[in-house]
Write a protein that holds these residues in place. Structure first.
Motif, short mmCIF file in Angstrom:
data_model
loop_
_atom_site.label_atom_id
_atom_site.label_comp_id
_atom_site.label_asym_id
_atom_site.label_seq_id
_atom_site.Cartn_x
_atom_site.Cartn_y
_atom_site.Cartn_z
N TRP A 20 0.82 -1.20 0.00
CA TRP A 20 0.00 0.00 0.00
C TRP A 20 0.86 1.26 0.00
O TRP A 20 0.61 2.22 -0.74
CB TRP A 20 -0.92 -0.01 1.22
CG TRP A 20 -2.28 0.57 0.93
CD1 TRP A 20 -2.56 1.77 0.35
CD2 TRP A 20 -3.53 -0.06 1.18
NE1 TRP A 20 -3.90 1.95 0.24
CE2 TRP A 20 -4.53 0.84 0.74
CE3 TRP A 20 -3.92 -1.26 1.74
CZ2 TRP A 20 -5.89 0.57 0.84
CZ3 TRP A 20 -5.25 -1.55 1.85
CH2 TRP A 20 -6.23 -0.65 1.39
N VAL A 80 -7.20 -3.82 -2.14
CA VAL A 80 -8.65 -3.74 -2.34
C VAL A 80 -9.03 -4.16 -3.76
O VAL A 80 -10.02 -4.87 -3.98
CB VAL A 80 -9.15 -2.31 -2.05
CG1 VAL A 80 -10.63 -2.17 -2.42
CG2 VAL A 80 -8.94 -1.97 -0.58
N ASP A 81 -8.23 -3.75 -4.74
CA ASP A 81 -8.50 -4.14 -6.13
C ASP A 81 -8.37 -5.66 -6.31
O ASP A 81 -9.16 -6.27 -7.04
CB ASP A 81 -7.52 -3.42 -7.07
CG ASP A 81 -7.71 -1.91 -7.06
OD1 ASP A 81 -8.87 -1.47 -7.06
OD2 ASP A 81 -6.70 -1.19 -7.03
N TRP A 139 -8.81 -7.89 -3.96
CA TRP A 139 -9.97 -8.48 -3.29
C TRP A 139 -11.21 -8.41 -4.18
O TRP A 139 -11.99 -9.35 -4.28
CB TRP A 139 -10.22 -7.76 -1.97
CG TRP A 139 -11.37 -8.30 -1.18
CD1 TRP A 139 -12.65 -7.80 -1.12
CD2 TRP A 139 -11.36 -9.46 -0.34
NE1 TRP A 139 -13.44 -8.57 -0.30
CE2 TRP A 139 -12.67 -9.59 0.20
CE3 TRP A 139 -10.39 -10.38 0.02
CZ2 TRP A 139 -13.01 -10.62 1.08
CZ3 TRP A 139 -10.73 -11.40 0.90
CH2 TRP A 139 -12.02 -11.52 1.41
N GLU A 140 -11.37 -7.27 -4.83
CA GLU A 140 -12.50 -7.12 -5.75
C GLU A 140 -12.38 -8.10 -6.92
O GLU A 140 -13.38 -8.70 -7.34
CB GLU A 140 -12.56 -5.69 -6.27
CG GLU A 140 -13.72 -5.44 -7.24
CD GLU A 140 -13.75 -4.00 -7.74
OE1 GLU A 140 -14.60 -3.70 -8.60
OE2 GLU A 140 -12.92 -3.20 -7.27
#
Length: 272
Positions: A35, A52-53, A55-56
Motif C-alpha cells: 500500500w 482492495v483491487d 480483493w475485488e
C-alpha cells in the motif's frame, strides 16, 4: 498422556502457534509495504493495483467467480509443477550429498563443476532442455531440478560434513563402515541442514515452476502472468503476483513448522 509426551505436545503447539503468528505478521507487513509503495511511488491506478483491487478481482467483482476459478486452476497447476521440481531437486541433492560424503574423491572432482553450472543463467539452458526432453512434465522437472538442486546440495553437504567426529569415531571403533557412519551419525546430524535447504527450496521451486510454465508448458500461473502483462490486464497481474507470494509464504511456514516438529522429536529421542 505421560508427562514427557504432554510436554512435547505443548512445545509443538507452541511452535505452530508461534509460526502462525509470524506468518500473519509477515502478511500484514507485505500488505502495508504494498500500500505504501502505491501511495508514494506515484504509479497510476491504471497500472498499480491495491489489495482492495485484488480483493475485488477475486471476491466482490462482477466476474469474481469466473476469475477466482481461473486463478485457482492456474495456481494448482503451478503448485503441481513446483512440487515436481521441489522433489526432484531436493531429493537429488540429498542423494548426491550422501554419495559425495561416502566417496570424497567424487566430491573433489564434481563439486566445482556443480558450482560452475549453478552460475549459468537458466534461460540460456531452456531451449536445450526443450530439445532434449520436450515440453511436458519432464521439462518442468529438469528446470526445477536445476534451480533447487545446486543450492540444496551445498547446504546438505555442509550438514553431513559437520557430523560430530566423536560419534563417528565410536561407530568406527565398533566396526562400523562408511554406510553405518552415514546412517547412524552423519544423516541425523544433517537434519537441520536438510530442513534449511528444504525451506530455501520452496520459493526456488515456485520460481522454477513459473519459468517452466512461461518458457516450456504454457500453462499455470507463469503463463497467466505473462499473458496478463502482455494484454495490460493489470488487475489479473497483481492478483496472480499477490496469490503467488501468499502461497509461497504459506508453504515456507509449513516447512518451518514440520522442521520444528521433527527436530523436537529428534531431541526427545536423544534425551530418551
Amino acid at each position: 498422556m505421560s508427562g514427557p509426551a504432554c510436554g512435547s505436545g505443548r512445545r509443538i503447539l507452541g511452535a505452530v502457534g508461534g509460526r502462525v503468528a509470524v506468518f500473519l505478521g509477515v502478511v500484514a507487513l507485505i500488505v502495508a509495504a504494498w500500500w505504501l509503495f502505491l501511495v508514494f511511488s506515484g504509479v497510476s491506478h491504471f497500472v498499480g493495483k491495491s489489495p482492495v483491487d485484488v480483493w475485488e478481482y477475486l471476491v466482490t467483482g462482477t466476474q469474481a467467480d469466473q476469475q477466482r476459478e481461473q486463478v485457482v486452476a492456474a495456481m494448482l497447476a503451478t503448485l503441481a509443477d513446483a512440487g515436481i521440481g521441489y522433489i526432484a531437486g531436493l531429493g537429488g541433492a540429498v542423494v548426491v550429498a550422501v554419495v559425495f560424503a561416502i566417496f570424497p574423491a567424487l566430491a573433489v572432482t564434481f563439486m566445482p563443476v556443480a558450482m560452475v553450472l549453478r552460475t549459468f543463467p537458466l534461460l540460456a539452458f531452456t531451449p536445450l532442455i526443450v530439445l532434449a526432453v520436450g515440453r511436458g512434465p519432464a521439462g518442468v522437472a529438469v528446470v526445477g531440478f536445476i534451480v533447487v538442486f545446486f543450492a540444496a546440495l551445498v547446504t546438505v553437504s555442509f550438514g553431513i560434513s559437520n557430523a560430530p567426529g566423536d560419534a563417528l569415531d565410536v561407530i568406527t571403533v565398533f566396526g562400523g563402515r562408511r554406510w553405518a557412519r552415514m546412517l547412524k551419525v552423519a544423516l541425523p546430524a544433517a537434519v537441520p541442514a536438510f530442513f534449511a535447504a528444504a525451506r530455501i527450496a520452496v520459493p526456488q521451486a515456485v520460481a522454477a515452476a513459473l519459468i517452466a510454465e512461461w518458457l516450456i508448458t504454457g500453462n499455470g500461473a507463469g503463463s497467466e502472468l505473462m499473458r496478463a502483462a502482455g494484454t495490460s490486464q493489470y488487475s489479473a497481474l497483481w492478483t496472480y503476483a499477490a496469490v503467488l507470494i501468499l502461497v509461497s509464504t504459506v508453504l515456507y511456514t509449513a516447512v518451518t513448522v514440520i522442521e520444528e516438529i521433527v527436530v523436537d522429536r529428534f531431541r526427545g529421542a536423544a534425551r530418551g
